[in-house]
Design a protein around this motif. Structure first.
Motif, PDB file in Angstrom:
ATOM      1  N   UNK A 171      11.981   9.460  -0.125  1.00  0.00           N
ATOM      2  CA  UNK A 171      10.994   9.975  -1.072  1.00  0.00           C
ATOM      3  C   UNK A 171      10.554   8.891  -2.048  1.00  0.00           C
ATOM      4  N   UNK A 172      11.471   8.043  -2.458  1.00  0.00           N
ATOM      5  CA  UNK A 172      11.127   6.947  -3.369  1.00  0.00           C
ATOM      6  C   UNK A 172      10.251   5.906  -2.679  1.00  0.00           C
ATOM      7  N   UNK A 173      10.541   5.612  -1.433  1.00  0.00           N
ATOM      8  CA  UNK A 173       9.721   4.668  -0.668  1.00  0.00           C
ATOM      9  C   UNK A 173       8.285   5.172  -0.587  1.00  0.00           C
ATOM     10  N   UNK A 174       8.144   6.441  -0.259  1.00  0.00           N
ATOM     11  CA  UNK A 174       6.801   7.017  -0.157  1.00  0.00           C
ATOM     12  C   UNK A 174       6.095   6.997  -1.502  1.00  0.00           C
ATOM     13  N   UNK A 175       6.822   7.290  -2.578  1.00  0.00           N
ATOM     14  CA  UNK A 175       6.212   7.296  -3.909  1.00  0.00           C
ATOM     15  C   UNK A 175       5.719   5.916  -4.313  1.00  0.00           C
ATOM     16  N   UNK A 176       6.474   4.872  -3.985  1.00  0.00           N
ATOM     17  CA  UNK A 176       6.054   3.502  -4.314  1.00  0.00           C
ATOM     18  C   UNK A 176       4.760   3.144  -3.588  1.00  0.00           C
ATOM     19  N   UNK A 177       4.692   3.469  -2.312  1.00  0.00           N
ATOM     20  CA  UNK A 177       3.486   3.162  -1.538  1.00  0.00           C
ATOM     21  C   UNK A 177       2.312   4.002  -2.021  1.00  0.00           C
ATOM     22  N   UNK A 178       2.589   5.266  -2.323  1.00  0.00           N
ATOM     23  CA  UNK A 178       1.538   6.149  -2.834  1.00  0.00           C
ATOM     24  C   UNK A 178       0.966   5.605  -4.146  1.00  0.00           C
ATOM     25  N   UNK A 179       1.806   5.042  -5.003  1.00  0.00           N
ATOM     26  CA  UNK A 179       1.382   4.532  -6.300  1.00  0.00           C
ATOM     27  C   UNK A 179       0.592   3.228  -6.183  1.00  0.00           C
ATOM     28  N   UNK A 180       1.055   2.310  -5.341  1.00  0.00           N
ATOM     29  CA  UNK A 180       0.535   0.944  -5.401  1.00  0.00           C
ATOM     30  C   UNK A 180      -0.364   0.531  -4.253  1.00  0.00           C
ATOM     31  N   UNK A 181      -0.547   1.398  -3.265  1.00  0.00           N
ATOM     32  CA  UNK A 181      -1.478   1.106  -2.171  1.00  0.00           C
ATOM     33  C   UNK A 181      -2.650   2.075  -2.147  1.00  0.00           C
ATOM     34  N   UNK A 182      -2.362   3.370  -2.198  1.00  0.00           N
ATOM     35  CA  UNK A 182      -3.421   4.347  -1.956  1.00  0.00           C
ATOM     36  C   UNK A 182      -4.531   4.375  -3.001  1.00  0.00           C
ATOM     37  N   UNK A 183      -4.262   4.161  -4.285  1.00  0.00           N
ATOM     38  CA  UNK A 183      -5.397   4.128  -5.221  1.00  0.00           C
ATOM     39  C   UNK A 183      -6.451   3.079  -4.854  1.00  0.00           C
ATOM     40  N   UNK A 184      -6.008   1.908  -4.413  1.00  0.00           N
ATOM     41  CA  UNK A 184      -6.960   0.875  -3.980  1.00  0.00           C
ATOM     42  C   UNK A 184      -7.653   1.288  -2.689  1.00  0.00           C
ATOM     43  N   UNK A 185      -6.894   1.811  -1.755  1.00  0.00           N
ATOM     44  CA  UNK A 185      -7.469   2.252  -0.479  1.00  0.00           C
ATOM     45  C   UNK A 185      -8.527   3.332  -0.693  1.00  0.00           C
TER      46      UNK A 185
END
Length: 264
Positions: A111-125
């Motif tokens: 869950x933490x791994x997914x949260x990190x990617x959700x925070x720092x990749x998806x907003x730019x994408x």
């Protein structure tokens, strides 16, 4: 030393800055406003409205939008509102992101791994996807993504993966959209001194082990810098505003490390 301000550099430019409530985003938005840009500050924190109000009190053209950019719906709504202010977006600066946890990879939960990617990749994408049809229709525009030299760093593997994705977006999207006169570039900040955050990125260290893991990040960041120090918010903003300006008109697809010599 006060940062240099290039009066008029962003005259007649509508600039959207995400993650603009504090830190690098706030510093960038303030500098662009001082250089003549009409800025739209986007953040999920209500603090962003205070920042925009301060800029307006100083005589600058500033509007604020609250949105959750971790979803495409939120990103599209934010871009639509930013466009509505001036009928266009000339420059989009994607600054949302930041490490939530600091620890060796084997200690992260799924869950933490997914949260990190959700925070720092998806907003730019998501924001790139939301703004592109508008920029393509106008055959003009600049996107500046904020990455990180922590793509090569300790105790932040999920964050590093997310920022590696930002680098990939920058390179691949620049290749696709150059034909429309659109530039896509990125800065990659290193360690940056900043005032205490009013909205924290994640939980504070809970025990001595977590403090030690975070200390490893700090030590590695300084050791990897040839200048052996953290940078300032103004030093990061200087690079980002340069990349966003017409002075960088022949630069695209490039990730610029701003980390005292650490190449990431």
């Amino acid at each position: 030393m006060s940062p240099a301000v290039f009066a008029g550099r962003f005259d007649d430019r509508a600039v959207a800055v995400t993650g603009a409530a504090q830190g690098i985003g706030r510093t960038v938005a303030t500098r662009i406003a001082a250089e003549g840009g009409a800025v739209v500050l986007i953040d999920r924190s209500e603090i962003v409205h205070e920042v925009a109000k301060e800029l307006r009190r100083s005589g600058f053209d500033a509007h604020s939008v609250t949105a959750d950019l971790e979803t495409f719906t939120g990103a599209q709504a934010a871009i639509d509102e930013a466009r509505a202010q001036h009928g266009r977006i000339d420059v989009l600066i994607n600054n949302v992101g930041g490490t939530i946890w600091a620890k060796p990879y084997e200690h992260y939960t799924p869950e933490q791994i997914q949260a990190e990617v959700q925070r720092s990749l998806f907003p730019t994408l998501w924001t790139c996807r939301a703004v592109l049809p508008h920029m393509i229709a106008r055959s003009a525009g600049t996107i500046v993504n904020v990455s990180s030299v922590a793509t090569r760093g300790v105790n932040r593997v999920p964050y590093a993966a997310a920022k590696g994705g930002v680098n990939a977006i920058t390179a691949s999207l620049a290749l696709e959209v150059a034909q429309y006169g659109i530039r896509v570039v990125a800065s990659a900040p290193g360690g940056t001194d900043a005032p205490p955050r009013r909205v924290s990125r994640g939980p504070a260290a809970q025990d001595e082990q977590e403090v030690a893991w975070y200390r490893q990040i700090v030590d590695q960041t300084v050791d990897s810098s040839l200048l052996k120090r953290y940078g300032s918010l103004d030093e990061q903003a200087a690079a980002i505003t340069f990349l966003a300006s017409d002075e960088a008109s022949y630069i695209t697809g490039t990730v610029l490390p701003v980390a005292g010599g650490d190449q990431g």
